[in-house]
Design an enzyme around this catalytic site. Structure first.
Site, mmCIF file in Angstrom:
data_model
loop_
_atom_site.group_PDB
_atom_site.id
_atom_site.type_symbol
_atom_site.label_atom_id
_atom_site.label_comp_id
_atom_site.label_asym_id
_atom_site.label_seq_id
_atom_site.Cartn_x
_atom_site.Cartn_y
_atom_site.Cartn_z
ATOM 1 C CE LYS A 252 7.686 38.468 15.994
ATOM 2 N NZ LYS A 252 6.323 38.270 15.509
ATOM 3 N NE ARG B 64 7.807 34.708 10.972
ATOM 4 C CZ ARG B 64 7.891 36.031 11.135
ATOM 5 N NH1 ARG B 64 9.039 36.613 11.364
ATOM 6 N NH2 ARG B 64 6.815 36.762 11.054
ATOM 7 N NE ARG C 145 2.214 38.612 8.293
ATOM 8 C CZ ARG C 145 2.071 39.838 8.802
ATOM 9 N NH1 ARG C 145 1.097 40.621 8.403
ATOM 10 N NH2 ARG C 145 2.922 40.267 9.706
ATOM 11 N NE ARG D 194 4.672 44.332 7.765
ATOM 12 C CZ ARG D 194 5.136 43.458 8.641
ATOM 13 N NH1 ARG D 194 5.729 43.895 9.737
ATOM 14 N NH2 ARG D 194 5.035 42.167 8.434
ATOM 15 N NE ARG E 267 2.101 45.565 11.593
ATOM 16 C CZ ARG E 267 2.795 44.449 11.783
ATOM 17 N NH1 ARG E 267 3.374 44.227 12.945
ATOM 18 N NH2 ARG E 267 2.894 43.546 10.842
HETATM 19 P P1 AMP Z 1 7.564 40.083 10.162
HETATM 20 O O1 AMP Z 1 7.846 41.513 9.882
HETATM 21 O O2 AMP Z 1 8.438 39.498 11.228
HETATM 22 O O3 AMP Z 1 6.094 39.814 10.409
HETATM 23 O O4 AMP Z 1 7.953 39.270 8.807
HETATM 24 C C1 AMP Z 1 7.290 39.551 7.595
HETATM 25 C C2 AMP Z 1 7.421 38.363 6.669
HETATM 26 O O5 AMP Z 1 8.802 38.103 6.369
HETATM 27 C C3 AMP Z 1 6.901 37.038 7.194
HETATM 28 O O6 AMP Z 1 5.490 36.907 7.044
HETATM 29 C C4 AMP Z 1 7.682 36.042 6.346
HETATM 30 O O7 AMP Z 1 7.136 35.937 5.053
HETATM 31 C C5 AMP Z 1 9.050 36.712 6.234
HETATM 32 N N1 AMP Z 1 9.968 36.289 7.322
HETATM 33 C C6 AMP Z 1 10.423 37.029 8.357
HETATM 34 N N2 AMP Z 1 11.229 36.319 9.158
HETATM 35 C C7 AMP Z 1 11.286 35.084 8.634
HETATM 36 C C8 AMP Z 1 11.942 33.875 9.010
HETATM 37 N N3 AMP Z 1 12.703 33.785 10.115
HETATM 38 N N4 AMP Z 1 11.761 32.786 8.212
HETATM 39 C C9 AMP Z 1 11.017 32.825 7.110
HETATM 40 N N5 AMP Z 1 10.360 33.920 6.699
HETATM 41 C C10 AMP Z 1 10.487 35.051 7.451
#
Ligand code: AMP
Length: 209
Positions: free
Chosen positions: A13, A88, A167, A156, A123
């Protein structure tokens, strides 16, 4: 263009959002990047978010909805945006639906779990501007340094094998139902995201025509 990128963590993404952002001249709003910035800065939101992110869980809906309400009201979103990481959950999607913001397309990048686990294990992310790289598939020009801003590249904290598993399971149980939600609204387009970055971008742009 108001676009939602909907896919599992590690499906690409962020990388595709970067390309689309450049192509359409609209900002990418990445909830993960917003949260990680808050963690770095030690804000109240950051302190709360860290507990959830470290365990591979989602931040509570009411918190995320408030954060996004404020972000989407900013000036740079007036001509469109790409959402990377929001909504999400069904509650988040329903809230977005209730707002006056009209979404043009929801793009689903289809990638198998095994590919995701493999991708996330290599990553790298820029600690300064959040651009993403990969040890094999998207090497930076200089090892350990961001091509764009010269920042240090790091792994990360939530890309460890145990957190990735959690996740992915969160994605399947809480985010995957959104595919049906947006399909029924006639907004969903699915693109195969298994191949390389460039060929996926080509397919994505074709789907958006
Ligand atoms: P990402 O970088 O998009 O993989 O997001 C990293 C982490 O942030 C996720 O595993 C969640 O813990 C949190 N997170 C990101 N976006 C959301 C969302 N829309 N709702 C809830 N938690 C989120």
């Amino acid at each position: 263009m108001r676009l939602i990128l909907l896919a599992a963590p590690g499906a690409g993404k962020g990388t595709q959002a970067e390309k689309l952002s450049e192509h359409f001249g609209i900002p990418t709003i990445s909830t993960g990047a917003i949260l990680r910035k808050n963690i770095q800065e030690g804000t109240e939101l950051g302190k709360l978010a860290k507990k959830y992110i470290d365990d591979g869980n989602l931040i509570p809906d009411d918190v995320m909805i408030k954060v996004m309400d404020a972000r989407l009201a900013e000036d740079d979103c007036k001509n469109g945006f790409i959402l990377d990481g929001f909504p999400r959950t069904l509650t988040q999607a329903q809230e977005l639906d209730k707002s006056h913001i009209k979404i043009d397309c929801v793009l689903n990048l289809n990638v198998a779990d095994e590919t995701i686990i493999n991708r996330l294990s290599g990553r790298l992310e820029c600690s300064k501007c959040a651009a993403t790289f990969h040890k094999i598939y998207r090497k930076p020009k200089v090892e350990g340094i961001c091509d764009f801003c010269g920042g240090k590249l790091v792994t990360r904290a939530d890309d460890t094998p145990e957190t990735v598993k959690s996740r992915l399971s969160t994605y399947h149980s809480q985010t995957e139902p959104l595919l049906k939600f947006y399909r029924e609204k006639g907004l969903l387009k699915t693109v195969d995201g298994q191949d390389g970055i460039e060929s996926t971008t080509k397919e994505v742009l074709k789907a958006l025509k």
